[in-house]
Design a protein around this motif. Structure first.
Motif, short mmCIF file in Angstrom:
data_model
loop_
_atom_site.label_atom_id
_atom_site.label_comp_id
_atom_site.label_asym_id
_atom_site.label_seq_id
_atom_site.Cartn_x
_atom_site.Cartn_y
_atom_site.Cartn_z
N THR A 127 11.32 -10.35 3.54
CA THR A 127 12.23 -9.45 4.23
C THR A 127 11.81 -8.01 3.97
O THR A 127 11.32 -7.69 2.90
CB THR A 127 13.70 -9.69 3.78
OG1 THR A 127 14.48 -8.61 4.24
CG2 THR A 127 13.83 -9.76 2.27
N TYR A 128 11.99 -7.17 4.98
CA TYR A 128 11.71 -5.74 4.82
C TYR A 128 12.44 -4.94 5.88
O TYR A 128 12.34 -5.25 7.07
CB TYR A 128 10.20 -5.46 4.93
CG TYR A 128 9.83 -4.01 4.66
CD1 TYR A 128 10.20 -3.39 3.45
CD2 TYR A 128 9.14 -3.26 5.59
CE1 TYR A 128 9.86 -2.08 3.19
CE2 TYR A 128 8.80 -1.93 5.33
CZ TYR A 128 9.17 -1.35 4.14
OH TYR A 128 8.85 -0.05 3.89
N MET A 129 13.18 -3.93 5.47
CA MET A 129 13.88 -3.03 6.39
C MET A 129 14.58 -3.79 7.53
O MET A 129 14.32 -3.54 8.70
CB MET A 129 12.91 -2.00 6.96
CG MET A 129 12.31 -1.16 5.87
SD MET A 129 11.76 0.46 6.35
CE MET A 129 13.14 1.19 7.11
N PHE A 149 10.78 -12.46 7.96
CA PHE A 149 9.53 -13.09 8.38
C PHE A 149 9.31 -14.38 7.63
O PHE A 149 9.82 -14.55 6.53
CB PHE A 149 8.34 -12.17 8.05
CG PHE A 149 8.49 -10.82 8.64
CD1 PHE A 149 7.96 -10.54 9.89
CD2 PHE A 149 9.20 -9.83 7.96
CE1 PHE A 149 8.14 -9.29 10.45
CE2 PHE A 149 9.38 -8.59 8.52
CZ PHE A 149 8.84 -8.32 9.77
N VAL A 156 -2.13 -9.09 2.80
CA VAL A 156 -1.38 -7.89 2.43
C VAL A 156 -1.97 -6.67 3.12
O VAL A 156 -1.26 -5.89 3.76
CB VAL A 156 -1.41 -7.69 0.90
CG1 VAL A 156 -0.90 -6.31 0.53
CG2 VAL A 156 -0.59 -8.78 0.22
N ARG A 157 -3.28 -6.52 2.99
CA ARG A 157 -3.92 -5.30 3.51
C ARG A 157 -4.06 -5.31 5.02
O ARG A 157 -4.29 -4.27 5.63
CB ARG A 157 -5.28 -5.14 2.87
CG ARG A 157 -5.20 -4.73 1.40
CD ARG A 157 -6.58 -4.28 0.99
NE ARG A 157 -6.64 -3.82 -0.38
CZ ARG A 157 -6.99 -2.58 -0.69
NH1 ARG A 157 -7.25 -1.71 0.26
NH2 ARG A 157 -7.08 -2.22 -1.94
N MET A 194 0.28 -7.53 6.86
CA MET A 194 1.51 -7.13 6.19
C MET A 194 1.72 -5.61 6.26
O MET A 194 2.81 -5.13 6.56
CB MET A 194 1.46 -7.58 4.74
CG MET A 194 2.80 -7.98 4.22
SD MET A 194 2.56 -8.69 2.61
CE MET A 194 3.83 -9.90 2.61
N ALA A 223 2.77 -4.73 9.72
CA ALA A 223 4.18 -5.04 9.97
C ALA A 223 5.09 -4.02 9.28
O ALA A 223 6.09 -3.57 9.85
CB ALA A 223 4.50 -6.44 9.48
N GLU A 224 4.72 -3.63 8.07
CA GLU A 224 5.53 -2.62 7.35
C GLU A 224 5.58 -1.33 8.14
O GLU A 224 6.62 -0.71 8.30
CB GLU A 224 4.94 -2.37 5.96
CG GLU A 224 5.20 -3.51 4.97
CD GLU A 224 4.54 -3.29 3.61
OE1 GLU A 224 3.97 -2.20 3.38
OE2 GLU A 224 4.59 -4.22 2.78
N ARG A 225 4.41 -0.92 8.63
CA ARG A 225 4.33 0.34 9.40
C ARG A 225 5.21 0.29 10.65
O ARG A 225 5.91 1.23 10.98
CB ARG A 225 2.88 0.61 9.82
CG ARG A 225 2.08 1.26 8.73
CD ARG A 225 2.13 2.75 8.87
NE ARG A 225 2.36 3.38 7.59
CZ ARG A 225 2.14 4.65 7.32
NH1 ARG A 225 1.68 5.44 8.25
NH2 ARG A 225 2.39 5.14 6.15
N LEU A 243 7.82 -1.56 11.19
CA LEU A 243 9.23 -1.55 10.83
C LEU A 243 9.70 -0.17 10.39
O LEU A 243 10.86 0.21 10.58
CB LEU A 243 9.49 -2.56 9.71
CG LEU A 243 9.42 -4.02 10.19
CD1 LEU A 243 9.31 -4.96 9.01
CD2 LEU A 243 10.64 -4.37 11.03
N GLU A 244 8.78 0.60 9.79
CA GLU A 244 9.17 1.94 9.35
C GLU A 244 9.37 2.89 10.52
O GLU A 244 10.11 3.86 10.42
CB GLU A 244 8.09 2.49 8.39
CG GLU A 244 8.18 1.83 7.03
CD GLU A 244 6.97 2.04 6.16
OE1 GLU A 244 5.99 2.65 6.62
OE2 GLU A 244 7.01 1.60 5.01
N ASP A 245 8.71 2.62 11.62
CA ASP A 245 8.92 3.44 12.81
C ASP A 245 10.01 2.83 13.68
O ASP A 245 9.91 2.79 14.90
CB ASP A 245 7.61 3.59 13.60
CG ASP A 245 7.08 5.02 13.47
OD1 ASP A 245 7.84 5.89 13.00
OD2 ASP A 245 5.92 5.26 13.81
N LYS A 246 11.02 2.27 13.04
CA LYS A 246 12.10 1.65 13.81
C LYS A 246 13.40 2.32 13.49
O LYS A 246 13.58 2.84 12.42
CB LYS A 246 12.17 0.17 13.49
CG LYS A 246 11.22 -0.63 14.37
CD LYS A 246 11.90 -1.89 14.87
CE LYS A 246 11.34 -2.30 16.20
NZ LYS A 246 10.79 -3.60 16.26
#
Ligand code: SF4
Ligand code: SF4
Ligand code: SF4
Ligand SMILES: [Zn+2]
Lengths: 67, 812
Positions: free
Chosen positions: A27-29, A33, A53-54, A57, A60-62, A64-67
């Motif tokens: 889970t993130y923000m 998943f 991860v690199r 992942m 996906a983090e990026r 979600l951060e622009d959401k």
């Protein structure tokens, strides 16, 4: 991606068991998943490989951060 | 951001203003675009540009008196672009059919009397807008005095062809109609509005008031005559000379007035910029080489295709983009501040759940201020972005990842590991308070202690010392809560010390104190050193360094602090070192990527920014309308612009920085760089400070802890902060692995926590072949992975990586 090769390469030290590919939840923000990854069938210790991860992942983090 | 704030920001950026050529053109033909298409040799597209604005491109393209050229920016660098001749070339080679798509028909009947250029323009504009138009002409053909022009300039068949549209648009054309007072009265009765062509009607008495030139008097803005519903225009040849393009404008104006009259809206509203007008667009022509106008080899026939394209290539495609040329962040997002202001505004208004695509953007600006310095209108993106960050926090869509690392680093600096304030040993008062800054202590701990000893020797009244962070990271993150708390803590500590004069070794601290703690007298270390004189007799830098040439890498924060910049330069010179200035220095430095926490929110961009300051980037091959000045290149992302080049500001000399982060970032990207404090207070004799390479985030923290410990011991106190269990774990990390984990901002402390947790709980995997362990642990928001193996009394680290996505568990 198929991580059965990684699953074969590692053992869980506390349970002594080999890893099997299973569904792992993240889970993130406010996003949830699931990814098929190696994990210990006994205690649930998971293996998240560095390339995942690199690659996917971080991507996906990026997003979600622009959401 | 409120709507009126957005409008104010948008109005500040003049990038979208018209170029001089378009503003000077009475019809505002988009000459810049026309020339761009001409340069490409796309003749259909070039013709379309003309046809969009000109009523009869085939005619005006041949005979326009091109007032645009007078104001062309190329004027002072080789001569104005031959816009008139190029238009002629373009329309001469056009063979297609003129096609029109009029608007839906309106039931207003308008009369146009007289068919000089003004009359036919008015008729054409009205027909296109769907009005029912009747044209009265006393001769046997449309065009009036156009037929008097020489055949080689305006061939007869062109006039005939261009005016064939009147038939296509079903205009009621009445040729051979003699105009007199009686007919005029009748027309006024029969039609809702009338336009008179003053060129054709010169000398005809219609009982209307005349002006000094004997033409029917009109209001210049609207073309209205004294009689209501009657408009007029044209007649330039009776007022100083025939101007085809002004005739056209004077036909267009009354047509627009009539449209407004029929729609019952104000005739004059918002028409200030009709016709030739001024523009606010700024275009920097400083570095553009002069190129003379291309002259046609055959003066009778005019340009060949090749000549025409070559002439069009001289057009510099005027635009501003001053800030975008200098700031990689602005360039990277492919637009310019006017658009960015709008995007930020929209980003704030997006409903919950939809994508906020400008979150990273908003947090990527280093707030360095270079845009404001180079912008003709002082547009400062930093203000816009900082305010937007506060809004993001308020609206709760700021991802913690953007600033967490930096804020944790700040918290570390303000924890018992580093923070301290003390009077000079043996004294109970301080006239001075040395504030060397957290980041200088992180990278030059020895020099901080030496300089403190020096200040104690040289200054009287007691020199106290304070270790902590000035609060800049909180300010950059938009965290007003943390920032105000930090400012208050500093003020309290300063008051407790008896309000001494602050000596700062970091320009960011100096600027924060100056702005937010104006009651604190603050002076830069460099100014103090100029007054005390430089140290003598101690270790000295290598002779080779003394006789070298360096460039000063100013920190962006000193942009508006000339006194500090000058102090620094005088000190460097008094060491015997020669200075060669970088193109972007003094009031124009770029950021090193640390400012505004760019390095935290957008590490890739920060890396590019510093790499570009540290290394020369080879310019990509360009196909350009004119050759870019040496050292300029285009990063290739901007497709719609022609003049954006990104300037390399590197030179081959060693750099001298006076901001710890600048020094460290430059060094980390392979540039030999020294901090000024290392030149003034070298640790060893014969030192070459620029040879010192990069430093990891872990070492930065370790140095802060070390400098506090050593200072306390020097002051005769116990200098140890008790260690936590995991901190005692010994690590063996190769240089290569260290750099890799540092790039991901993984601290050795994080690694210790993982190993501590894994070993205590047996939560680890073991590789069947290598026997290495792999373990993970999530102390807060980040999950750290470490591959390690027992090694002597500690552990050897093979690899580490991290992610923010939280592991919830497996399916049971
Ligand atoms: S250089 Fe080109 S864009 Fe600039 S004013 Fe001249 S024609 Fe217009
Ligand atoms: S990084 Fe500097 S130059 Fe670029 S937009 Fe921000 S303040 Fe302006
Ligand atoms: S420098 Fe930048 S912000 Fe200023 S007017 Fe030009 S494009 Fe706009
Ligand atoms: Zn297990």
């Amino acid at each position: 991606m198929n991580y059965s090769h990684e699953a074969e390469a590692w053992n869980c030290t506390s349970c002594g068991a080999g890893l099997v590919v299973t569904k792992v939840f993240f889970t993130y923000m406010k996003g949830n998943f699931e990814v098929d990854l190696p994990a210990c069938p006994e205690c649930g210790l998971v293996l998240v490989p560095e390339d995942l991860v690199r690659g996917k992942m971080v991507e996906a983090e990026r997003i979600l951060e622009d959401k | 951001m409120e709507k009126d704030e957005l409008i104010a920001w948008e109005n500040k950026c003049i990038q979208e203003e018209s170029p001089e050529c378009t503003s000077a053109c009475p019809l505002h033909v988009d000459a810049r675009l026309f020339l761009k298409e001409t340069r490409k040799g796309d003749w259909d597209a070039a013709y379309k540009v003309l046809n969009k604005t000109m009523p009869f491109a085939g005619i005006l393209g041949r005979i326009c008196d091109h007032p645009c050229e007078e104001r062309c920016k190329r004027g002072s660098i080789g001569g104005p672009i031959a816009i008139g001749a190029l238009e002629r070339y373009c329309v001469e080679r056009f063979t297609g059919k003129k096609r029109v798509q009029p608007l839906p028909r309106k039931n207003h009947r308008i009369a146009v009397v007289g068919t000089g250029l003004a009359g036919v323009t008015a008729a054409w504009d009205l027909l296109k807008k769907g009005f029912v138009v009747t044209v009265f002409e006393s001769g046997d053909r449309l065009g009036g005095s156009l037929w008097d022009l020489p055949e080689q300039i305006l061939p007869r068949e062109v006039i005939t062809e261009e005016f064939s549209v009147f038939e296509a648009l079903k205009a009621d054309v009445r040729l051979g109609t003699r105009i007199d007072k009686a007919l005029f009265e009748q027309i006024c009765e029969e039609y809702e509005a009338v336009i008179l062509d003053r060129d054709s009607l010169h000398g005809v008495d219609l009982s209307l008031k005349l002006d000094n030139d004997g033409l029917i008097a009109i209001d210049a803005a609207t073309g209205a005559t004294e009689r209501s519903g009657v408009f007029a225009g044209g007649g330039t040849r009776f007022r100083g000379g025939f101007s085809p393009v002004m005739e056209t404008l004077e036909g267009r104006k009354p047509a627009l007035s009539i449209e407004r009259l029929m729609q019952k809206v104000g005739l004059t509203f918002g028409r200030e910029n009709e016709g030739p007008c001024s523009t606010r667009l700024y275009t920097n022509i400083e570095e553009i080489d002069p190129l003379p106008r291309v002259v046609a080899a055959d003066t009778v026939k005019g340009y060949t295709e090749e000549e025409a394209r070559k002439e069009a290539e001289r057009c510099i495609q005027c635009e501003c983009m001053e800030c975008v040329k200098k700031c990689l962040f602005l360039e990277r997002y492919r637009a310019y501040p006017k658009k960015y202001a709008r995007e930020i505004f929209n980003n704030e208004r997006i409903l919950l759940g939809a994508a906020h695509q400008y979150n990273v953007f908003t947090n990527s600006c280093s707030t360095c201020g270079l845009c404001e310095t180079v912008c003709p209108n002082d547009f400062y993106m930093g203000d816009l972005c900082l305010e937007a960050r506060r809004t993001m926090l308020k609206q709760k869509f700021m991802p913690p990842s953007f600033h967490e690392f930096a804020l944790q680093d700040m918290a570390h600096s303000n924890s018992e590991h580093f923070s301290l304030s003390r009077h000079e040993p043996g004294k109970t008062e301080s006239s001075w308070l040395y504030f060397p800054s957290c980041q200088l202590c992180s990278t030059s701990p020895g020099e901080v202690l030496t300089s403190y000893r020096f200040l104690r020797n040289k200054l009287s009244g007691g020199v106290g010392i304070m270790f902590r962070c000035c609060g800049a990271p909180a300010m950059w993150a938009g965290r007003d809560d943390l920032f105000i708390e930090s400012i208050n803590d500093i003020r309290n500590a300063w008051e407790q010390m008896g309000k001494p004069c602050i000596i700062t070794a970091c320009s960011t601290c100096e600027s924060i104190f100056g702005e937010h703690l104006p009651e604190m007298e603050t002076v830069s270390l460099w100014k103090v050193l100029e007054d005390t004189g430089l140290p003598e007799g101690g270790p000295s830098i290598a002779e080779a360094v003394k006789s070298s040439t360096v460039s000063i890498a100013d920190p962006c924060i000193t942009r508006n602090v000339p006194a500090t910049r000058q102090s620094v330069r005088r000190i460097v010179q008094s060491l015997g070192i020669t200075i060669e200035e970088l193109p972007l220095s003094n009031e124009k430095p770029e950021c090193c990527g640390y400012g505004g926490l760019m390095y935290n929110a957008n590490p890739e961009l920060a890396r590019d920014v510093i790499a570009h300051r540290a290394r020369r980037v080879p310019p990509p091959v360009l196909t350009k309308p004119f050759s870019p000045p040496a050292g300029w290149y285009r990063t290739g992302l901007m497709e719609d612009t022609d003049t954006v080049y990104y300037h390399t500001t590197v030179n081959e000399h060693d750099y001298v920085a006076y901001c710890a982060m600048c020094r460290d970032n430059l060094a980390a990207h392979g540039k030999r760089s020294a901090h000024l404090i290392e030149l003034v207070f070298p640790n060893v004799d014969g030192a070459d400070p620029a040879a010192r390479g990069w430093i990891s985030w872990s070492d930065r923290r370790a140095n802060r802890v070390r400098v506090k410990g050593e200072l306390l011991r020097e002051l005769g106190e116990k200098g140890e902060v008790p260690m936590e269990e995991h901190e005692k774990i010994r690590l063996d990390i190769s240089a290569e692995v260290l750099r890799r984990i540092d790039d991901q901002r993984i601290l050795e402390d994080d690694i210790r926590k993982v190993i501590d947790y894994a070993e205590k709980n047996q939560k680890r995997l073991r590789h069947r072949e290598s026997g290495n362990y792999l373990a993970y642990y999530q102390p807060e928001n980040v999950t750290y992975w470490v591959e390690y193996s027992p090694h002597g009394e500690g552990f050897k680290i093979h690899n580490a990586y991290c992610h923010r996505m939280k592991i919830v568990g497996t399916k049971r």
